[in-house]
Scaffold this motif. Structure first.
Motif, PDB file in Angstrom:
ATOM      1  N   ALA A   1       7.656   3.571   5.611  1.00 58.87           N
ATOM      2  CA  ALA A   1       8.637   4.609   5.271  1.00 58.87           C
ATOM      3  C   ALA A   1       7.918   5.812   4.688  1.00 58.87           C
ATOM      4  N   LEU A   2       8.540   6.969   4.809  1.00 57.23           N
ATOM      5  CA  LEU A   2       7.974   8.159   4.187  1.00 57.23           C
ATOM      6  C   LEU A   2       8.118   8.051   2.673  1.00 57.23           C
ATOM      7  N   ARG A   3       7.095   8.478   1.968  1.00 60.51           N
ATOM      8  CA  ARG A   3       7.145   8.448   0.498  1.00 60.51           C
ATOM      9  C   ARG A   3       7.708   9.769  -0.013  1.00 60.51           C
TER      10      ARG A   3
ATOM     11  N   PHE B   1       0.832  -1.206   0.000  1.00 57.43           N
ATOM     12  CA  PHE B   1       0.000   0.000   0.000  1.00 57.43           C
ATOM     13  C   PHE B   1       0.864   1.252   0.000  1.00 57.43           C
ATOM     14  N   SER B   2       0.246   2.339  -0.422  1.00 57.78           N
ATOM     15  CA  SER B   2       0.802   3.669  -0.159  1.00 57.78           C
ATOM     16  C   SER B   2      -0.385   4.593   0.065  1.00 57.78           C
ATOM     17  N   GLY B   3      -0.188   5.548   0.952  1.00 54.84           N
ATOM     18  CA  GLY B   3      -1.274   6.475   1.274  1.00 54.84           C
ATOM     19  C   GLY B   3      -0.788   7.474   2.299  1.00 54.84           C
ATOM     20  N   SER B   4      -1.722   8.032   3.060  1.00 56.80           N
ATOM     21  CA  SER B   4      -1.292   9.006   4.060  1.00 56.80           C
ATOM     22  C   SER B   4      -1.782   8.595   5.447  1.00 56.80           C
ATOM     23  N   VAL B   5      -0.945   8.888   6.445  1.00 51.70           N
ATOM     24  CA  VAL B   5      -1.302   8.542   7.818  1.00 51.70           C
ATOM     25  C   VAL B   5      -2.535   9.369   8.219  1.00 51.70           C
ATOM     26  N   ASP B   6      -3.514   8.666   8.747  1.00 55.05           N
ATOM     27  CA  ASP B   6      -4.806   9.283   9.041  1.00 55.05           C
ATOM     28  C   ASP B   6      -5.050   9.353  10.546  1.00 55.05           C
TER      29      ASP B   6
ATOM     30  N   LEU C   1       6.163  -1.106  -5.439  1.00 55.15           N
ATOM     31  CA  LEU C   1       7.562  -1.373  -5.093  1.00 55.15           C
ATOM     32  C   LEU C   1       7.714  -2.129  -3.775  1.00 55.15           C
ATOM     33  N   ALA C   2       6.715  -2.033  -2.910  1.00 52.59           N
ATOM     34  CA  ALA C   2       6.918  -2.389  -1.499  1.00 52.59           C
ATOM     35  C   ALA C   2       7.360  -3.842  -1.279  1.00 52.59           C
TER      36      ALA C   2
ATOM     37  N   ASP D   1       1.441  12.316   7.075  1.00 50.80           N
ATOM     38  CA  ASP D   1       2.641  11.787   6.415  1.00 50.80           C
ATOM     39  C   ASP D   1       2.239  10.904   5.233  1.00 50.80           C
ATOM     40  N   ALA D   2       2.897  11.112   4.095  1.00 56.07           N
ATOM     41  CA  ALA D   2       2.730  10.189   2.962  1.00 56.07           C
ATOM     42  C   ALA D   2       3.675   9.023   3.190  1.00 56.07           C
ATOM     43  N   VAL D   3       3.153   7.816   3.143  1.00 56.77           N
ATOM     44  CA  VAL D   3       3.964   6.633   3.482  1.00 56.77           C
ATOM     45  C   VAL D   3       3.742   5.498   2.478  1.00 56.77           C
ATOM     46  N   LEU D   4       4.650   4.533   2.555  1.00 56.27           N
ATOM     47  CA  LEU D   4       4.472   3.279   1.821  1.00 56.27           C
ATOM     48  C   LEU D   4       4.848   2.135   2.744  1.00 56.27           C
ATOM     49  N   GLY D   5       4.304   0.970   2.447  1.00 57.36           N
ATOM     50  CA  GLY D   5       4.645  -0.185   3.271  1.00 57.36           C
ATOM     51  C   GLY D   5       3.896  -1.410   2.800  1.00 57.36           C
ATOM     52  N   PHE D   6       4.007  -2.453   3.602  1.00 61.06           N
ATOM     53  CA  PHE D   6       3.174  -3.630   3.337  1.00 61.06           C
ATOM     54  C   PHE D   6       2.812  -4.304   4.648  1.00 61.06           C
ATOM     55  N   VAL D   7       1.658  -4.904   4.617  1.00 59.81           N
ATOM     56  CA  VAL D   7       1.135  -5.642   5.764  1.00 59.81           C
ATOM     57  C   VAL D   7       1.998  -6.903   5.909  1.00 59.81           C
ATOM     58  N   PRO D   8       2.367  -7.311   7.139  1.00 60.38           N
ATOM     59  CA  PRO D   8       3.224  -8.493   7.278  1.00 60.38           C
ATOM     60  C   PRO D   8       2.581  -9.752   6.693  1.00 60.38           C
TER      61      PRO D   8
END
Ligand SMILES: NC(=O)c1ccc[n+]([C@@H]2O[C@H](COP(=O)([O-])OP(=O)(O)OC[C@H]3O[C@@H](n4cnc5c(N)ncnc54)[C@H](OP(=O)(O)O)[C@@H]3O)[C@@H](O)[C@H]2O)c1
Length: 325
Positions: free
Chosen positions: A116-118, A69-74, A130-131, A87-94
């Motif tokens: 991580a910050l995007r 996923f990528s999105g913003s911290v809510d 990419l994640a 914060d705009a971030v990217l990551g993946f669920v474990p």
């Protein structure tokens, strides 16, 4: 919130977009408003509840899959100091049996120290794409292949070089100074070359065992081979690295005990530092993230079906329409 809800064993056909309660971030977690998510083989395995899917997600209904996923911290949970709302971030669920929610939803909650910050200049779609693939490729080549960025990486073979992991692995192996061979079907060999492979090989024509000898790393991204098949093409200290656990992995590990060569398995971890490096490289144009198809969230089942066909080289992504407020 709206999410793709399935059930274990129901497959893509048994899933539908439904309204479910929005998750609250727990202590140490952030809630991310998803802007883009990318499809991975694991989504299909979990929905089908086979091919190891039971090890990648908890079993409950509704089954909300999606990893990247990528999105913003809510919203942030108690004790979170490293990320802030907005914060705009990217990551993946474990990829774990303990995973409850997925990224094919409007919101996802994850530990704050796994995102991580995007950087500016990297779209949410490319960041999501990419994640997992990028983290897996990096962790496989660095931690299991024992190659270093900027090093002189010798010879690397990537089996399944046209996939989500493989296309990034080819590029990272080049950044590690390696001469790179990449296998794919004939139709995707151009994409493998475009990623920077020095040699593209059609796996339907040439067996891995006959490509050449002396590889420092064979990264079996497709995980269709084995240490037993590849040990003959490894150099004296070479490593065979697979992404799937299997009986042949156990046999390979035992055989490698009596050899200077290694047989390794990698389980990707969501590490903020790795994601930040990957995102930085992509934002700077040093890493190409290939998106072969993009769908609006409402068409997520079409996206999953498209991915299932394996039609194109690169990632399939799902994007949410921009929202106000
Ligand atoms: N252990 C972990 O932590 C981890 C992390 C990520 C992924 N994985 C697993 O690793 C695998 C690959 O992931 P991915 O995202 O790269 O999948 P993907 O995007 O579906 O790509 C798979 C690639 O394998 C190639 N392939 C298929 N059959 C092949 C064969 N017989 N020989 C050589 N290549 C073949 C395909 O090439 P063509 O389309 O050209 O045929 C395709 O490019 C999946 O099983 C996934 O679940 C594991």
């Amino acid at each position: 919130m709206r999410a793709l809800c399935g059930r274990p064993g129901g497959g893509v056909e048994g899933s539908a977009i439904q309204e479910i309660p929005t998750p609250e971030p727990g202590a140490g977690e952030v809630r991310v408003r998803v802007e883009a998510a990318a499809v991975n083989p694991a989504d299909l395995k979990v929905l089908a509840w086979k091919d190891g899917g039971a090890f990648l997600h908890s079993k409950h209904t509704p089954l909300v899959v999606g990893y990247d996923f990528s999105g913003s911290v809510d919203a942030v949970g108690a004790g979170v100091t490293d990320r802030r709302v907005g914060d705009a971030v990217l990551g993946f669920v474990p990829y774990a049996r303990s995973t409850v929610w997925g990224s094919f939803a409007e919101f996802v909650t994850v530990r704050s120290d796994t995102v991580a910050l995007r950087p500016a200049g990297l779209s949410a779609a490319r960041a999501a794409a990419l994640a997992t693939g990028g983290s897996t490729a990096l962790q496989a080549l660095r931690d299991k292949g024992r190659l270093t960025l900027g090093g002189s990486g010798g010879r690397v073979l990537v089996n399944g070089a046209s996939g989500g992991v493989g296309l990034i692995a080819v590029q990272i192996a080049k950044a590690m100074g390696a001469e790179v061979w990449g296998t794919s079907s004939a139709a995707k060999m151009d994409a493998v070359r475009a990623a920077g492979a020095d040699h593209a090989v059609d796996y339907r024509v040439t067996a891995l065992s006959s490509i050449r000898e002396g590889f420092d790393v064979v990264l079996d991204a497709a995980s269709t081979s084995s240490y037993g098949e590849c040990s003959g093409i490894l150099g004296p200290k070479g490593a065979y690295v697979t992404l799937l656990p299997s009986g042949s992995l156990v046999t390979g590990k035992l055989a490698a005990l009596f050899s200077s060569r290694r047989c390794e398995f990698v389980t990707v971890k969501p590490l903020a530092a790795d994601l930040a490096w990957l995102a930085g490289q992509a934002a700077a144009g040093a890493l190409d993230v290939r998106i072969e198809a993009s769908y609006p969230f409402d068409q997520i089942k079409e996206a999953l079906t498209r991915f299932q066909t394996g039609a194109g080289a690169g990632k399939v992504v799902v994007e949410w329409a921009p929202r106000s407020g």
